[in-house]
Design a protein around this motif. Structure first.
Motif, mmCIF file in Angstrom:
data_model
loop_
_atom_site.group_PDB
_atom_site.id
_atom_site.type_symbol
_atom_site.label_atom_id
_atom_site.label_comp_id
_atom_site.label_asym_id
_atom_site.label_seq_id
_atom_site.Cartn_x
_atom_site.Cartn_y
_atom_site.Cartn_z
ATOM 1 N N ALA A 108 0.936 -1.135 0.086
ATOM 2 C CA ALA A 108 -0.120 -0.071 -0.037
ATOM 3 C C ALA A 108 0.974 1.151 -0.199
ATOM 4 O O ALA A 108 1.875 1.167 0.878
ATOM 5 C CB ALA A 108 -0.842 0.017 1.284
ATOM 6 N N LEU A 109 0.546 2.028 -1.060
ATOM 7 C CA LEU A 109 1.410 3.230 -1.187
ATOM 8 C C LEU A 109 0.744 4.584 -0.421
ATOM 9 O O LEU A 109 -0.751 4.716 -0.761
ATOM 10 C CB LEU A 109 1.800 3.719 -2.558
ATOM 11 C CG LEU A 109 2.194 2.700 -3.375
ATOM 12 C CD1 LEU A 109 2.226 2.797 -4.879
ATOM 13 C CD2 LEU A 109 3.780 2.207 -3.027
ATOM 14 N N LEU A 110 1.390 5.251 0.447
ATOM 15 C CA LEU A 110 0.630 6.449 0.909
ATOM 16 C C LEU A 110 1.552 7.659 0.699
ATOM 17 O O LEU A 110 2.773 7.567 0.895
ATOM 18 C CB LEU A 110 0.602 6.265 2.393
ATOM 19 C CG LEU A 110 -0.127 7.235 3.163
ATOM 20 C CD1 LEU A 110 -0.747 6.564 4.525
ATOM 21 C CD2 LEU A 110 0.927 8.294 3.766
ATOM 22 N N ALA A 111 0.817 8.726 0.084
ATOM 23 C CA ALA A 111 1.435 9.886 -0.326
ATOM 24 C C ALA A 111 0.519 10.851 -0.707
ATOM 25 O O ALA A 111 -0.825 10.634 -0.867
ATOM 26 C CB ALA A 111 2.538 9.766 -1.324
ATOM 27 N N ARG A 112 0.855 12.162 -1.017
ATOM 28 C CA ARG A 112 -0.145 13.315 -1.374
ATOM 29 C C ARG A 112 -0.496 12.968 -2.736
ATOM 30 O O ARG A 112 -1.793 13.121 -3.297
ATOM 31 C CB ARG A 112 0.084 14.649 -1.208
ATOM 32 C CG ARG A 112 0.178 14.825 0.393
ATOM 33 C CD ARG A 112 0.607 16.204 0.665
ATOM 34 N NE ARG A 112 2.196 16.512 0.345
ATOM 35 C CZ ARG A 112 2.886 17.637 0.712
ATOM 36 N NH1 ARG A 112 2.164 18.525 1.181
ATOM 37 N NH2 ARG A 112 4.116 17.478 0.656
#
Length: 228
Positions: free
Chosen positions: A33-37
Motif C-alpha cells: 500500500a502506497l501512501l503519499a499526497r
C-alpha cells in the motif's frame, strides 16, 4: 517466501526511496500500500509493481487523513504487517533564514507525520499479535549536517529516532518490532551522477526487506548504512 502476502504500508511511496522499497517488497510477493499526497504518481508506481497494491492518498501533515488511509488498508487486507516510515520533507537552507512556517511545514511531514501514522497502525498490529515498524532515519544526525543548512531535517530525524526508541519497551513484548535504518546520503537514480559517498536507494530497500524478513523473536533495532 517469508514476505509473501505480507501487508506492507509505505509512506512517501510516490517517488525516491519509497519506490525502491515498494518494488523490493512487491517482488518478494508482499501486498504493498502506497501512501503519499500525489495520487497520480502513486498510480504510476502501483502499475509497475508485480504483486497486489493499493494507492492511499493522504497528507502526512494531517493526522485525520492518515487514519483514513490506515483504515482503508486494514479493511482491504484485514490488517497491516509492516509499516515503513519513509516520507521526508527537507530543504537546504541556512539556519538563520528558516521561518516558523517553513519549520512547521517540513517537520509536520518528517516527524509529526510518522508519529501519528505509527499511532494509527499500532492498534491493528496489536489486534493481530505483532508486526514491524521500520523507519528511515539518517546517519547525519550523529554528525555536523551540511554546514547548518539542514537543521530542521536533522531535528526531525533525531525526533524520529527518539520516539521509535520510546515505543520499544511498551510494544516489543507484544510482538511489534521497531527498527531504524540510518542511511548516509542516498542516490535515488534521479541525479545525473552518483557521488562516491552516496548510498544507493536499492541498498536501503534491501536493508528494509531484510529487517522485515527476520524470524519472530529476533530484532535488529538500528542499522547505519554508509559508504566508507
Amino acid at each position: 517466501m517469508k514476505l509473501r502476502n505480507k501487508r506492507v504500508l509505505i509512506s512517501g511511496g510516490s517517488k525516491g526511496v519509497g519506490v525502491y522499497i515498494a518494488k523490493a517488497f512487491s517482488s518478494a510477493g508482499a501486498k504493498v500500500a502506497l501512501l503519499a499526497r500525489s495520487e497520480s504518481k502513486m498510480h504510476n508506481v502501483s502499475s509497475s509493481l508485480p504483486h497486489e497494491s493499493l494507492v492511499c492518498p493522504a497528507d502526512l501533515s494531517k493526522p485525520a487523513t492518515l487514519k483514513k488511509a490506515v483504515q482503508r488498508v486494514a479493511h482491504a487486507w484485514g490488517g497491516i504487517d509492516v509499516l515503513v516510515n519513509n516520507a521526508v520533507y527537507y530543504c537546504e537552507q541556512d539556519f538563520l533564514e528558516v521561518t516558523q512556517e517553513e519549520w512547521d511545514e517540513r517537520v509536520s511531514v518528517s516527524l509529526r507525520g510518522p508519529y501519528f501514522l505509527t499511532q494509527a497502525v499500532i492498534p491493528h498490529m496489536l489486534a493481530q499479535g505483532g508486526g514491524d515498524v521500520i523507519s528511515i532515519g539518517a546517519a547525519v544526525v550523529q554528525k555536523p549536517v551540511a554546514k547548518g543548512h539542514l537543521t530542521e531535517y536533522a531535528a526531525s530525524k533525531g525526533g524520529l529516532t527518539g520516539f521509535v526508541r520510546a515505543l520499544r519497551d511498551a510494544y516489543e513484548p507484544k510482538g511489534i518490532r521497531f527498527s531504524l535504518v540510518n542511511p548516509g546520503w542516498i542516490y535515488k537514480g534521479e541525479e545525473t551522477e552518483r557521488h562516491a559517498k552516496q548510498v544507493h536507494a536499492e541498498e536501503v530497500a534491501r536493508t528494509v526487506l531484510f529487517l522485515a524478513s527476520l524470524s519472530p523473536g529476533h530484532v535488529i533495532r538500528e542499522i547505519t548504512l554508509e559508504t566508507p
